[in-house]
Enzyme design. Structure first.
Site, PDB file in Angstrom:
ATOM      1  N   ASN A 204      -9.412   7.598  -4.217  1.00 22.94           N
ATOM      2  CA  ASN A 204      -8.596   7.612  -3.002  1.00 22.94           C
ATOM      3  C   ASN A 204      -7.602   6.464  -2.961  1.00 22.94           C
ATOM      4  OD1 ASN A 204      -9.925   9.896  -2.001  1.00 22.94           O
ATOM      5  ND2 ASN A 204     -11.539   8.649  -1.069  1.00 22.94           N
ATOM      6  N   HIS A 206      -8.163   3.265  -3.140  1.00 25.36           N
ATOM      7  CA  HIS A 206      -8.654   2.090  -2.438  1.00 25.36           C
ATOM      8  C   HIS A 206      -9.602   1.332  -3.362  1.00 25.36           C
ATOM      9  CE1 HIS A 206      -7.858   5.023   0.932  1.00 25.36           C
ATOM     10  NE2 HIS A 206      -7.088   4.013   1.252  1.00 25.36           N
ATOM     11  N   CYS A 241      -9.283  -4.331   1.482  1.00 20.99           N
ATOM     12  CA  CYS A 241      -8.576  -5.255   0.624  1.00 20.99           C
ATOM     13  C   CYS A 241      -7.452  -4.485  -0.062  1.00 20.99           C
ATOM     14  CB  CYS A 241      -9.528  -5.841  -0.421  1.00 20.99           C
ATOM     15  SG  CYS A 241      -8.728  -6.893  -1.617  1.00 20.99           S
TER      16      CYS A 241
END
Length: 301
Positions: A204, A206, A241
């Site tokens: 995804n 991330h 993050c």
């Protein structure tokens, strides 16, 4: 002679297929063999490997019940609605014994409801030959709108496709809090300059949740890592993050005896991941460490 030995060895390995649903209709089971590249210097599997296997079975569970739509656990209806993703909120892991190289483990996983905006994933890892429980884990996943970055309630379509696959039998995720008195008895160990790499991203786009665990362990003192093993870990994820972020890893070791760890049966640590700029907290966690168990088992002592 060698061919015969290999054949007998392969006959001893439990099924390492794609896994299957158990007869209760809620639990998915899959076996894995621990590879040589998944263990550390003491031949015990790393905690990151175990966490990756938990994520693997969680996605395969969605495939087995026919609702997987792609990415890291997106369902078909989530893909249709678009912009909905899962984010991990809390994780709790307890390890009774670490498997070692060449062991075969059996992972059971099932999911339960968690309010109106989340689900709870649960796992147990057993020795596939003896059925000894090696690890238990549970985590809470919340639904987020990827564009607004806000938590989202379950759309009716997603709730409908998942409801019949959720059970009320879940493992507890216990929140931990530290008192001001605890803060008076800690030593801070810091690892600066941690930056996400492209390979740290998941499907995804991330940073993979397991990477955060590796970052936390970066600041654990070598004296603990060399002599102790992780017995339990509790994590709370506070924010994402980004690729351009620079992260600090803090490990606060509970100490006594004038600041020395000493020869204790257990060592308690508190952890925090923070952005170097601004100090915003990405994650906090707690861990308990015990003396390594594998010296006698492997003949290393």
């Amino acid at each position: 002679m060698m061919l015969g030995q290999n054949k007998n060895y392969l006959d001893m390995i439990p099924d390492l297929g794609f896994g299957s649903m158990l007869s209760d209709g809620f639990v998915f089971r899959q076996n894995f063999q621990i590879r040589s590249y998944e263990v550390g210097s003491d031949q015990a599997v790393t905690i990151e490997t175990l966490m990756n296997l938990l994520q693997e079975t969680s996605i395969n569970h969605l495939k087995a019940i026919g609702v997987w739509g792609g990415g890291s656990g997106l369902t078909r209806e989530m893909c249709k609605i678009k912009n909905l993703i899962w984010v991990m909120s809390k994780l709790q892991v307890a390890v009774d014994r670490y498997p070692i190289w060449d062991d075969v483990i059996q992972i059971d996983t099932w999911k339960g409801a968690y309010g109106k905006i989340g689900i709870c994933s649960n796992w147990t890892i057993c020795d596939a030959k003896t059925s000894e429980i090696l690890l238990t884990a549970s985590c809470i996943w919340l639904m987020m709108n990827e564009e607004t970055r806000r938590l989202s309630k379950f759309p009716d379509e997603v709730r409908s496709e998942l409801d019949k696959h959720l059970t009320n039998v879940t493992l507890p995720v216990v929140a931990r809090k530290w008192s001001p008195r605890d803060e008076m008895s800690i030593v801070d160990h810091v690892r600066n300059g941690i930056m996400p790499r492209w390979s740290d991203l998941d499907m995804n786009q991330h940073v993979n949740n397991v990477k955060y665990i590796g970052w936390i362990l970066e600041s654990v003192p070598h004296s603990i890592v060399e002599n102790y093993e992780l017995a339990s870990l509790t994590l709370e994820y506070h924010q994402e993050c980004k690729m351009e972020s620079v992260v600090q890893s803090h490990t606060y070791v509970m100490v006594s005896n004038n600041g020395k760890i000493g020869d204790y049966d257990l060592v308690d640590c508190k952890h925090a991941l923070q952005l170097e700029t601004g100090g915003s907290e990405i994650m906090r966690g707690w861990s308990i460490w015990r003396p390594k168990q594998y010296g006698n088992r492997l003949g290393l002592e």
